[in-house]
Scaffold this motif. Structure first.
Motif, PDB file in Angstrom:
ATOM      1  N   UNK A 137    -125.573  57.020 -86.036  1.00 15.07           N
ATOM      2  CA  UNK A 137    -125.413  55.604 -85.761  1.00 15.07           C
ATOM      3  C   UNK A 137    -124.768  54.873 -86.924  1.00 15.07           C
ATOM      4  N   UNK A 138    -125.195  55.219 -88.170  1.00 16.20           N
ATOM      5  CA  UNK A 138    -124.560  54.585 -89.351  1.00 16.20           C
ATOM      6  C   UNK A 138    -123.096  54.951 -89.450  1.00 16.20           C
ATOM      7  N   UNK A 139    -122.761  56.209 -89.124  1.00 14.76           N
ATOM      8  CA  UNK A 139    -121.359  56.612 -89.147  1.00 14.76           C
ATOM      9  C   UNK A 139    -120.522  55.865 -88.141  1.00 14.76           C
ATOM     10  N   UNK A 140    -121.084  55.585 -86.961  1.00 12.60           N
ATOM     11  CA  UNK A 140    -120.351  54.807 -85.964  1.00 12.60           C
ATOM     12  C   UNK A 140    -120.130  53.367 -86.429  1.00 12.60           C
ATOM     13  N   UNK A 141    -121.132  52.805 -87.129  1.00 10.61           N
ATOM     14  CA  UNK A 141    -121.014  51.421 -87.591  1.00 10.61           C
ATOM     15  C   UNK A 141    -119.954  51.276 -88.663  1.00 10.61           C
ATOM     16  N   UNK A 142    -119.840  52.276 -89.557  1.00  5.33           N
ATOM     17  CA  UNK A 142    -118.843  52.213 -90.643  1.00  5.33           C
ATOM     18  C   UNK A 142    -117.484  52.681 -90.157  1.00  5.33           C
ATOM     19  N   UNK A 196    -134.600  62.547 -85.658  1.00  2.22           N
ATOM     20  CA  UNK A 196    -134.513  61.101 -85.857  1.00  2.22           C
ATOM     21  C   UNK A 196    -133.571  60.756 -86.997  1.00  2.22           C
ATOM     22  N   UNK A 197    -133.674  61.497 -88.108  1.00  2.93           N
ATOM     23  CA  UNK A 197    -132.792  61.237 -89.249  1.00  2.93           C
ATOM     24  C   UNK A 197    -131.333  61.523 -88.878  1.00  2.93           C
ATOM     25  N   UNK A 198    -131.098  62.595 -88.128  1.00  2.00           N
ATOM     26  CA  UNK A 198    -129.726  62.914 -87.707  1.00  2.00           C
ATOM     27  C   UNK A 198    -129.160  61.814 -86.814  1.00  2.00           C
ATOM     28  N   UNK A 199    -129.998  61.298 -85.910  1.00  2.00           N
ATOM     29  CA  UNK A 199    -129.548  60.222 -85.044  1.00  2.00           C
ATOM     30  C   UNK A 199    -129.211  58.965 -85.837  1.00  2.00           C
TER      31      UNK A 199
END
Length: 385
Positions: A380-385, A373-376
């Protein structure tokens, strides 16, 4: 230039725009002491001499040449200032962001705990339900009595005197009771016609038929017993041997529901539609059977298999008088049933293994789910930034 600390303006010594700090650590002019409000950043709280001293007044302030000063607590590096604190110099805009203090970190910790709580709760509920299911299964197996059977070659009932008790209950609806009799013979030379001990005849259909009930003993050798009219004083011209067998058993009657054997294999046999003048042969193979309960008490019974045939017999003198024959032989194999219950120590060991193994697997599963879950979330945060 001025530096604002706690809403107060602090004068700093002006410097030439062209001034550059030397390679060596530059000296910083001491700020003018100002009265400070009570708090964790005044001199007294830091253990420095003088209530008016402000050792942190220049922390993060811009100095000549674009340098900033910040206090450090780690050993090595920087110049030691008053009160034993070290000061490190960095250029403006290059210093690392300060670590969040404990009150500032509380929201992030609470968010992490909230994210992990549903996963942990779900795994815990599943584990409890799984443990409950296995516990009830093991408890049922512990309470239930297990029947174990084995085969061996021996005579189990050595105290019987070489005898087997027989119980017979048969109805002949078209033969009078005065004509019905029981004959017994075997290879030991026994030949008994019209056995009447422990027997009873009950008239049926207003005396037209008869029901024979008897209990007798046979030797443990091949032989036969038969129901016929041989013991009658006057033989009928056409005896009708159609019949119904209610019960034929050997030895003790076992009142055990968990043992399904052929202890009364001929019970319910109906030959009412057969030829009235035909003889009936039942060939029996008797198997000794022992039942031992949890207390060690033994009961001796006998199972048997059966094959039958129906025929009309003739001789040189004419038709032979029909009869109902039970020809038997004994098997050398003995079947033994033993009641057993699972030991208490085995039940406790199994329950402990279930609980320990379930919680171990649950911990591994919970860690894997949370890590995934933490990796996911990071992806997702990396895709947003």
């Amino acid at each position: 230039m001025n530096n604002c600390i706690f809403g107060r303006s602090l004068p700093l010594q002006a410097s030439s725009p062209t001034a550059r700090p030397a390679k060596a650590r530059p000296s910083v002019p001491a700020p003018s002491p100002l009265p400070q409000p009570p708090g964790p950043f005044n001199g007294a709280a830091e253990g420095e001499p003088g209530a008016g001293a402000v050792p942190n007044a220049l922390s993060g302030a811009s100095l000549p040449g674009g340098w900033r000063q910040r206090p450090v607590s780690e050993a090595g590096g920087g110049r030691r200032g008053r009160g034993g604190r070290r000061r490190r110099w960095q250029r403006a805009g290059t210093h690392a962001a300060p670590r969040p203090t404990w009150p500032a970190a509380l929201p992030s910790l609470a968010a992490a705990a909230t994210a992990r709580c549903p996963l942990t709760s779900g795994v815990s509920v599943c584990c409890c339900l799984f443990i409950l299911f296995l516990f009830l299964s093991e408890l049922t197996g512990f309470i239930t009595t297990e029947i174990v059977n084995e085969l061996y070659v021996d005579d189990p009932d050595k105290d019987s005197g070489g005898k087997i008790d027989v119980s017979l209950n048969i109805s002949l609806p078209n033969l009078h009771c005065e004509l019905v009799g029981l004959d017994i013979q075997d290879e030991m030379g026994r030949h008994e016609v019209g056995h009447i001990d422990n027997s009873m005849k009950i008239p049926l259909n207003n005396g037209v038929g008869c029901r024979f009930e008897g209990q007798f003993s046979i030797n443990k050798v091949p032989g036969n017993f038969h129901v016929s009219t041989h013991s009658a004083t006057a033989q009928p011209q056409n005896p009708d041997m159609t019949h119904v067998i209610h019960k034929l058993s050997f030895g003790d009657t076992l009142q055990v529901h968990n043992v399904h054997g052929a202890f009364n294999a001929l019970g319910g046999a109906d030959r009412l539609t057969s030829n009235p003048l035909a003889s009936h042969d039942y060939i029996l193979k008797i198997v000794p059977t022992v039942y031992e309960d949890k207390s060690g008490k033994q009961q001796f019974s006998y199972q048997y298999t059966v094959a039958n045939k129906e025929y009309v017999a003739y001789s040189h003198t004419g038709r032979i008088i029909p009869a109902i024959w039970f020809r038997y032989d004994l098997s050398p194999i003995t079947v033994k049933y033993t009641e057993r219950r699972q030991p208490l120590y085995r039940f406790i060991t199994t329950i402990c293994a279930i609980i320990g193994g379930t919680f171990t697997v649950a911990g591994i599963l919970d860690s894997c789910i949370f890590t995934a879950s933490e990796a996911w979330k990071k992806i997702q945060l990396g895709k947003m930034h």
